[in-house]
Design a protein around this motif. Structure first.
Motif, mmCIF file in Angstrom:
data_model
loop_
_atom_site.group_PDB
_atom_site.id
_atom_site.type_symbol
_atom_site.label_atom_id
_atom_site.label_comp_id
_atom_site.label_asym_id
_atom_site.label_seq_id
_atom_site.Cartn_x
_atom_site.Cartn_y
_atom_site.Cartn_z
ATOM 1 N N SER A 28 -76.023 -19.639 50.879
ATOM 2 C CA SER A 28 -75.376 -18.559 50.148
ATOM 3 C C SER A 28 -75.130 -18.938 48.690
ATOM 4 O O SER A 28 -75.369 -18.139 47.782
ATOM 5 C CB SER A 28 -74.069 -18.190 50.833
ATOM 6 N N MET A 29 -74.667 -20.155 48.436
ATOM 7 C CA MET A 29 -74.447 -20.581 47.054
ATOM 8 C C MET A 29 -75.765 -20.668 46.310
ATOM 9 O O MET A 29 -75.864 -20.264 45.147
ATOM 10 C CB MET A 29 -73.710 -21.923 47.008
ATOM 11 N N SER A 30 -76.793 -21.167 46.958
ATOM 12 C CA SER A 30 -78.108 -21.249 46.335
ATOM 13 C C SER A 30 -78.608 -19.857 45.934
ATOM 14 O O SER A 30 -79.149 -19.669 44.843
ATOM 15 C CB SER A 30 -79.084 -21.923 47.282
ATOM 16 N N ASP A 31 -78.412 -18.886 46.823
ATOM 17 C CA ASP A 31 -78.807 -17.507 46.514
ATOM 18 C C ASP A 31 -78.026 -16.970 45.320
ATOM 19 O O ASP A 31 -78.587 -16.339 44.426
ATOM 20 C CB ASP A 31 -78.583 -16.600 47.725
ATOM 21 N N HIS A 32 -76.720 -17.206 45.305
ATOM 22 C CA HIS A 32 -75.893 -16.724 44.201
ATOM 23 C C HIS A 32 -76.296 -17.380 42.883
ATOM 24 O O HIS A 32 -76.303 -16.716 41.840
ATOM 25 C CB HIS A 32 -74.409 -16.958 44.478
ATOM 26 N N VAL A 33 -76.624 -18.654 42.908
ATOM 27 C CA VAL A 33 -77.063 -19.343 41.691
ATOM 28 C C VAL A 33 -78.350 -18.699 41.175
ATOM 29 O O VAL A 33 -78.499 -18.444 39.977
ATOM 30 C CB VAL A 33 -77.249 -20.859 41.940
ATOM 31 N N ALA A 34 -79.267 -18.395 42.065
ATOM 32 C CA ALA A 34 -80.526 -17.764 41.651
ATOM 33 C C ALA A 34 -80.271 -16.386 41.035
ATOM 34 O O ALA A 34 -80.813 -16.068 39.967
ATOM 35 C CB ALA A 34 -81.469 -17.636 42.844
ATOM 36 N N ARG A 82 -72.462 -28.996 44.547
ATOM 37 C CA ARG A 82 -71.209 -29.120 45.295
ATOM 38 C C ARG A 82 -71.360 -28.651 46.734
ATOM 39 O O ARG A 82 -70.653 -29.100 47.622
ATOM 40 C CB ARG A 82 -70.114 -28.286 44.626
ATOM 41 N N TRP A 83 -72.292 -27.750 46.975
ATOM 42 C CA TRP A 83 -72.444 -27.160 48.309
ATOM 43 C C TRP A 83 -73.631 -27.715 49.081
ATOM 44 O O TRP A 83 -73.658 -27.626 50.309
ATOM 45 C CB TRP A 83 -72.533 -25.643 48.188
ATOM 46 N N THR A 84 -74.627 -28.261 48.418
ATOM 47 C CA THR A 84 -75.806 -28.745 49.143
ATOM 48 C C THR A 84 -75.528 -30.009 49.940
ATOM 49 O O THR A 84 -76.280 -30.325 50.846
ATOM 50 C CB THR A 84 -76.995 -29.002 48.193
ATOM 51 N N LEU A 86 -73.135 -30.496 52.002
ATOM 52 C CA LEU A 86 -72.421 -30.236 53.247
ATOM 53 C C LEU A 86 -73.309 -30.510 54.449
ATOM 54 O O LEU A 86 -74.512 -30.258 54.423
ATOM 55 C CB LEU A 86 -71.953 -28.777 53.302
ATOM 56 N N SER A 87 -72.678 -30.988 55.501
ATOM 57 C CA SER A 87 -73.414 -31.158 56.758
ATOM 58 C C SER A 87 -73.611 -29.782 57.390
ATOM 59 O O SER A 87 -73.044 -28.787 56.943
ATOM 60 C CB SER A 87 -72.628 -32.060 57.706
ATOM 61 N N ASP A 88 -74.417 -29.723 58.451
ATOM 62 C CA ASP A 88 -74.656 -28.447 59.131
ATOM 63 C C ASP A 88 -73.371 -27.842 59.676
ATOM 64 O O ASP A 88 -73.166 -26.631 59.596
ATOM 65 C CB ASP A 88 -75.676 -28.616 60.254
ATOM 66 N N SER A 89 -72.507 -28.661 60.232
ATOM 67 C CA SER A 89 -71.256 -28.117 60.781
ATOM 68 C C SER A 89 -70.327 -27.663 59.657
ATOM 69 O O SER A 89 -69.652 -26.638 59.782
ATOM 70 C CB SER A 89 -70.557 -29.151 61.672
ATOM 71 N N GLU A 90 -70.288 -28.392 58.539
ATOM 72 C CA GLU A 90 -69.446 -27.984 57.408
ATOM 73 C C GLU A 90 -69.980 -26.709 56.761
ATOM 74 O O GLU A 90 -69.209 -25.881 56.280
ATOM 75 C CB GLU A 90 -69.393 -29.089 56.361
ATOM 76 N N ALA A 91 -71.290 -26.551 56.746
ATOM 77 C CA ALA A 91 -71.899 -25.382 56.112
ATOM 78 C C ALA A 91 -71.551 -24.085 56.822
ATOM 79 O O ALA A 91 -71.653 -23.012 56.228
ATOM 80 C CB ALA A 91 -73.409 -25.548 56.066
ATOM 81 N N ALA A 92 -71.125 -24.167 58.060
ATOM 82 C CA ALA A 92 -70.744 -22.967 58.811
ATOM 83 C C ALA A 92 -69.234 -22.872 59.023
ATOM 84 O O ALA A 92 -68.766 -21.981 59.716
ATOM 85 C CB ALA A 92 -71.452 -22.963 60.165
ATOM 86 N N GLN A 94 -65.576 -21.886 58.384
ATOM 87 C CA GLN A 94 -64.849 -20.824 57.683
ATOM 88 C C GLN A 94 -63.744 -21.370 56.777
ATOM 89 O O GLN A 94 -63.271 -20.674 55.891
ATOM 90 C CB GLN A 94 -64.241 -19.840 58.691
ATOM 91 N N ALA A 95 -63.330 -22.586 56.973
ATOM 92 C CA ALA A 95 -62.280 -23.175 56.147
ATOM 93 C C ALA A 95 -62.737 -23.333 54.691
ATOM 94 O O ALA A 95 -61.902 -23.450 53.790
ATOM 95 C CB ALA A 95 -61.863 -24.530 56.704
ATOM 96 N N TYR A 96 -64.028 -23.302 54.450
ATOM 97 C CA TYR A 96 -64.557 -23.430 53.095
ATOM 98 C C TYR A 96 -64.596 -22.107 52.338
ATOM 99 O O TYR A 96 -64.945 -22.083 51.158
ATOM 100 C CB TYR A 96 -65.963 -24.034 53.127
ATOM 101 N N ARG A 97 -64.251 -21.015 52.998
ATOM 102 C CA ARG A 97 -64.315 -19.694 52.361
ATOM 103 C C ARG A 97 -63.532 -19.617 51.049
ATOM 104 O O ARG A 97 -64.074 -19.145 50.035
ATOM 105 C CB ARG A 97 -63.875 -18.592 53.314
ATOM 106 N N PRO A 98 -62.263 -20.064 50.972
ATOM 107 C CA PRO A 98 -61.542 -19.965 49.694
ATOM 108 C C PRO A 98 -62.206 -20.764 48.565
ATOM 109 O O PRO A 98 -62.311 -20.287 47.431
ATOM 110 C CB PRO A 98 -60.148 -20.520 50.010
ATOM 111 N N ALA A 99 -62.673 -21.951 48.862
ATOM 112 C CA ALA A 99 -63.351 -22.763 47.842
ATOM 113 C C ALA A 99 -64.663 -22.106 47.413
ATOM 114 O O ALA A 99 -65.015 -22.111 46.226
ATOM 115 C CB ALA A 99 -63.615 -24.165 48.377
ATOM 116 N N PHE A 100 -65.358 -21.523 48.376
ATOM 117 C CA PHE A 100 -66.618 -20.847 48.069
ATOM 118 C C PHE A 100 -66.372 -19.660 47.145
ATOM 119 O O PHE A 100 -67.069 -19.481 46.148
ATOM 120 C CB PHE A 100 -67.283 -20.388 49.375
ATOM 121 N N ARG A 101 -65.375 -18.869 47.458
ATOM 122 C CA ARG A 101 -65.052 -17.699 46.618
ATOM 123 C C ARG A 101 -64.622 -18.130 45.220
ATOM 124 O O ARG A 101 -64.972 -17.490 44.234
ATOM 125 C CB ARG A 101 -63.987 -16.856 47.282
ATOM 126 N N ARG A 102 -63.869 -19.211 45.114
ATOM 127 C CA ARG A 102 -63.447 -19.730 43.811
ATOM 128 C C ARG A 102 -64.674 -20.153 42.995
ATOM 129 O O ARG A 102 -64.798 -19.830 41.815
ATOM 130 C CB ARG A 102 -62.498 -20.907 44.002
#
Length: 131
Positions: A28-34, A82-84, A86-92, A94-102
């Protein structure tokens, strides 16, 4: 409004699960960067051309273009990096949602605001030097 957004997120997650597409903050972050780079490039072209059409034979708009290109690539890479990692379990997770939105907010503010801010600064410098 928050309830609607929550329902929308829940619907998107259920759609992903139905399609076999798990939540992945990295992708998702990669898509947003593009997309941010595309928006940034379009704005940069528009803003620089407007600056060049205002008259004067100043080289500063060209310098602004080089600075903007040189600035955006490392900045976008920083957001993505910052996002690449992440491990597979971290990438899914939901606790990362606030940091992702920021990070998304920062990315989009930068992609939309940087062309205007730096072009404005370079136009100001140009008017001071050749006034």
């Amino acid at each position: 409004m928050k309830n609607i957004a929550h329902r929308y997120d829940a619907d998107r997650q259920s759609d992903r699960k139905a399609e076999g597409d798990a939540l992945d903050w990295r992708k998702s972050m990669s898509d947003h960067v593009a997309y941010a780079l595309l928006v940034y490039t379009g704005l940069q072209i528009f803003v620089t051309i407007k600056a060049l059409n205002t008259g004067g034979a100043s080289i500063l708009p060209y310098i602004a273009l080089v600075v903007l290109v040189a600035a955006i690539i490392p900045a976008c890479r920083w957001f993505e990096k910052r996002w690449t990692g992440l491990s597979d379990s971290e990438a899914a997770d939901q606790a990362y949602r606030p940091a992702f939105r920021r990070d998304l907010a920062g990315l989009w503010v930068m992609a939309i605001g940087l062309p205007f801010i730096l072009t404005f600064c370079f136009k100001g410098i140009s008017s001071l030097l050749w006034a």
